[in-house]
Design a protein around this motif. Structure first.
Motif, PDB file in Angstrom:
ATOM      1  N   THR A 192       0.840  -1.204   0.000  1.00 10.32           N
ATOM      2  CA  THR A 192       0.000   0.000   0.000  1.00 10.32           C
ATOM      3  C   THR A 192       0.878   1.259   0.000  1.00 10.32           C
ATOM      4  N   ARG A 193       1.933   1.222   0.807  1.00  5.22           N
ATOM      5  CA  ARG A 193       2.854   2.365   0.877  1.00  5.22           C
ATOM      6  C   ARG A 193       3.526   2.610  -0.464  1.00  5.22           C
ATOM      7  N   GLU A 194       3.938   1.536  -1.128  1.00  4.53           N
ATOM      8  CA  GLU A 194       4.596   1.662  -2.440  1.00  4.53           C
ATOM      9  C   GLU A 194       3.656   2.317  -3.449  1.00  4.53           C
ATOM     10  N   VAL A 195       2.436   1.812  -3.486  1.00  2.00           N
ATOM     11  CA  VAL A 195       1.454   2.321  -4.454  1.00  2.00           C
ATOM     12  C   VAL A 195       1.112   3.777  -4.148  1.00  2.00           C
ATOM     13  N   MET A 196       1.071   4.089  -2.866  1.00  2.00           N
ATOM     14  CA  MET A 196       0.787   5.452  -2.417  1.00  2.00           C
ATOM     15  C   MET A 196       1.859   6.424  -2.927  1.00  2.00           C
ATOM     16  N   GLU A 197       3.124   6.002  -2.803  1.00  3.65           N
ATOM     17  CA  GLU A 197       4.246   6.842  -3.261  1.00  3.65           C
ATOM     18  C   GLU A 197       4.161   7.086  -4.764  1.00  3.65           C
ATOM     19  N   GLU A 198       3.645   6.088  -5.482  1.00  2.00           N
ATOM     20  CA  GLU A 198       3.562   6.205  -6.945  1.00  2.00           C
ATOM     21  C   GLU A 198       2.408   7.094  -7.389  1.00  2.00           C
ATOM     22  N   LEU A 203      -6.477   8.579  -2.791  1.00  2.93           N
ATOM     23  CA  LEU A 203      -7.222   8.861  -1.560  1.00  2.93           C
ATOM     24  C   LEU A 203      -6.473   8.347  -0.324  1.00  2.93           C
ATOM     25  N   LEU A 204      -5.538   7.397  -0.576  1.00  2.00           N
ATOM     26  CA  LEU A 204      -4.742   6.832   0.520  1.00  2.00           C
ATOM     27  C   LEU A 204      -4.042   7.941   1.312  1.00  2.00           C
ATOM     28  N   TRP A 205      -3.620   8.994   0.606  1.00  2.00           N
ATOM     29  CA  TRP A 205      -2.966  10.114   1.285  1.00  2.00           C
ATOM     30  C   TRP A 205      -3.908  10.820   2.247  1.00  2.00           C
ATOM     31  N   LYS A 206      -5.154  10.958   1.800  1.00  2.00           N
ATOM     32  CA  LYS A 206      -6.144  11.630   2.653  1.00  2.00           C
ATOM     33  C   LYS A 206      -6.492  10.771   3.880  1.00  2.00           C
ATOM     34  N   LEU A 207      -6.612   9.457   3.649  1.00  2.00           N
ATOM     35  CA  LEU A 207      -7.026   8.563   4.742  1.00  2.00           C
ATOM     36  C   LEU A 207      -5.904   8.306   5.748  1.00  2.00           C
ATOM     37  N   ALA A 208      -4.685   8.178   5.249  1.00  2.00           N
ATOM     38  CA  ALA A 208      -3.584   7.806   6.153  1.00  2.00           C
ATOM     39  C   ALA A 208      -2.733   8.991   6.583  1.00  2.00           C
ATOM     40  N   ALA A 222      -9.952   2.815   1.531  1.00  2.00           N
ATOM     41  CA  ALA A 222      -9.810   3.647   0.334  1.00  2.00           C
ATOM     42  C   ALA A 222     -10.462   2.971  -0.874  1.00  2.00           C
ATOM     43  N   ALA A 223     -10.274   1.659  -0.991  1.00  2.00           N
ATOM     44  CA  ALA A 223     -10.872   0.928  -2.119  1.00  2.00           C
ATOM     45  C   ALA A 223     -12.397   0.997  -2.048  1.00  2.00           C
ATOM     46  N   ALA A 224     -12.935   0.908  -0.822  1.00  2.00           N
ATOM     47  CA  ALA A 224     -14.398   0.958  -0.657  1.00  2.00           C
ATOM     48  C   ALA A 224     -14.950   2.309  -1.098  1.00  2.00           C
ATOM     49  N   ALA A 228      -8.800   4.170  -7.047  1.00  2.00           N
ATOM     50  CA  ALA A 228      -8.298   3.191  -8.022  1.00  2.00           C
ATOM     51  C   ALA A 228      -6.996   2.550  -7.553  1.00  2.00           C
ATOM     52  N   ALA A 229      -6.086   3.349  -6.991  1.00  2.00           N
ATOM     53  CA  ALA A 229      -4.797   2.803  -6.546  1.00  2.00           C
ATOM     54  C   ALA A 229      -5.007   1.757  -5.449  1.00  2.00           C
ATOM     55  N   ALA A 230      -5.854   2.087  -4.478  1.00  2.00           N
ATOM     56  CA  ALA A 230      -6.143   1.137  -3.396  1.00  2.00           C
ATOM     57  C   ALA A 230      -6.846  -0.094  -3.948  1.00  2.00           C
ATOM     58  N   GLY A 231      -7.709   0.127  -4.913  1.00  2.00           N
ATOM     59  CA  GLY A 231      -8.414  -0.987  -5.551  1.00  2.00           C
ATOM     60  C   GLY A 231      -7.441  -1.974  -6.167  1.00  2.00           C
ATOM     61  N   ARG A 232      -6.385  -1.444  -6.793  1.00  2.00           N
ATOM     62  CA  ARG A 232      -5.361  -2.320  -7.394  1.00  2.00           C
ATOM     63  C   ARG A 232      -4.630  -3.110  -6.316  1.00  2.00           C
ATOM     64  N   VAL A 233      -4.325  -2.454  -5.194  1.00  2.00           N
ATOM     65  CA  VAL A 233      -3.637  -3.135  -4.084  1.00  2.00           C
ATOM     66  C   VAL A 233      -4.491  -4.301  -3.589  1.00  2.00           C
ATOM     67  N   ILE A 234      -5.778  -4.016  -3.381  1.00  2.00           N
ATOM     68  CA  ILE A 234      -6.673  -5.063  -2.851  1.00  2.00           C
ATOM     69  C   ILE A 234      -6.872  -6.193  -3.855  1.00  2.00           C
ATOM     70  N   ASP A 235      -7.062  -5.835  -5.134  1.00  2.00           N
ATOM     71  CA  ASP A 235      -7.240  -6.879  -6.160  1.00  2.00           C
ATOM     72  C   ASP A 235      -6.042  -7.819  -6.194  1.00  2.00           C
ATOM     73  N   GLU A 236      -4.858  -7.215  -6.141  1.00  2.00           N
ATOM     74  CA  GLU A 236      -3.628  -8.007  -6.187  1.00  2.00           C
ATOM     75  C   GLU A 236      -3.515  -8.885  -4.932  1.00  2.00           C
TER      76      GLU A 236
END
Ligand SMILES: [Zn+2]
Length: 314
Positions: A192-198, A203-208, A222-224, A228-236
């Protein structure tokens, strides 16, 4: 008769009195001190306090079971190695027998948790169960035909170190691509941190607030909310989890697979997509009788209950 279970952890020593059905009658948790003798003393103190909390006396206790992290020799009651507290060849069963005057059973904590879920939790009444716990690592244990399965040398059922991506992410065990390197809560947070940096707009920035403040819930939250970025993390994450679980189902075809640990609190958000993968990849998907995938139901008590009931399943 009642049974005493002790869950030895790096932070706390918890002891509980349970009945033969696995119901907790009294429980006490104390901080884990440093030093082998001090740890044993604290375990004895927690045990006596738990017996008192249950309104019983030591005479009511049939035996004492201990779930411990690290490499365990249950036959000789020895913690062979546990890095966290720097335990090396600690004869813990003998030390506790001297302190409590009871027969002592020692088991690896992940195995004890599997036994707890089998005897009194999500797998109660089933023939066989595999527990997968998503935590700092991926812990696992199996009860097959009413017996804890440990391998001939008690080191078996390390599903966390089953490779699900050949040549993949490095793992603490020295292999690459382990289940644990993808599906532990730690791995989820790291990814999640990696994807956030990218993705500075996620929204991960706003939530965390910052990558350091990401926890196991952040990507799900964030995915809920459609990120989209969080959604990719969860899908993976779900994809890898489904891969590992499907392999375990194909190996054992246990009646129940239960998932515990932080991410399992997501309930059906996590279970439903893994079940979808099982419907596609379970070799027995066309069978009338299929493995049930459920959430572990005992939480942190699984290990303590399983440890207490060890003499009933040896
Ligand atoms: Zn590994």
């Amino acid at each position: 008769m009642k049974y005493l279970g002790i869950d030895l952890g790096g932070t706390n020593v918890a002891a509980a009195v349970v009945d033969e059905e696995g119901a907790v009658l009294g429980k006490v948790s104390l901080p884990t001190p440093r030093g082998v003798e001090a740890v044993a003393d604290q375990m004895a103190a927690a045990s006596r306090a738990a017996v008192e909390a249950a309104g019983l006396s030591m005479d009511d206790i049939a035996s004492v079971g201990i779930g411990s992290p690290g490499a365990i020799d249950p036959e000789n009651g020895v913690v062979k190695f546990w890095s966290n507290l720097d335990f090396r060849n600690v004869p813990l069963a003998e030390m506790m027998s001297r302190r409590l005057g009871k027969e002592i059973y020692l088991e690896n904590d992940a195995n004890a948790a599997a036994l707890g879920e089998y005897a009194a939790g999500a797998g109660k009444g089933s023939q066989s169960l595999v527990l997968v716990t998503l935590g700092t690592g991926v812990g696992s244990g199996a009860v097959l035909n009413g017996k804890l399965y440990t391998g001939f040398n008690y080191a078996g059922m390390e599903a966390g170190h089953m490779v699900i991506e050949h040549g993949g992410r490095p793992c603490t065990c020295g292999r690459r691509g382990c289940f644990e390197a993808y599906c532990s809560a730690t791995a989820l947070i790291k990814r999640t941190r990696e994807v956030m940096e990218e993705d500075p707009n996620s929204l991960l920035w706003k939530l965390a607030g910052s990558p350091e403040e990401v926890n196991g819930r952040t990507p799900f939250d964030a995915a809920a909310q459609g990120d989209a970025a969080a959604g990719r993390v969860i899908d993976e994450y779900v994809d890898y989890l489904g891969c590992g679980i499907a392999s375990l189902v194909n190996l054992f075809q246990p009646e129940v697979v239960c998932i515990g640990g932080g991410p399992s609190a997501q309930g059906e958000t996590l279970m439903a997509p893994v079940r979808y993968i099982l419907n596609r990849e379970d070799y027995a998907r066309n069978n009338l009788h299929r493995t049930r995938l459920v959430r572990a139901s005992l939480g942190n008590d699984a290990g303590i209950i399983g440890a207490a009931l060890l003499p009933l399943f040896r």
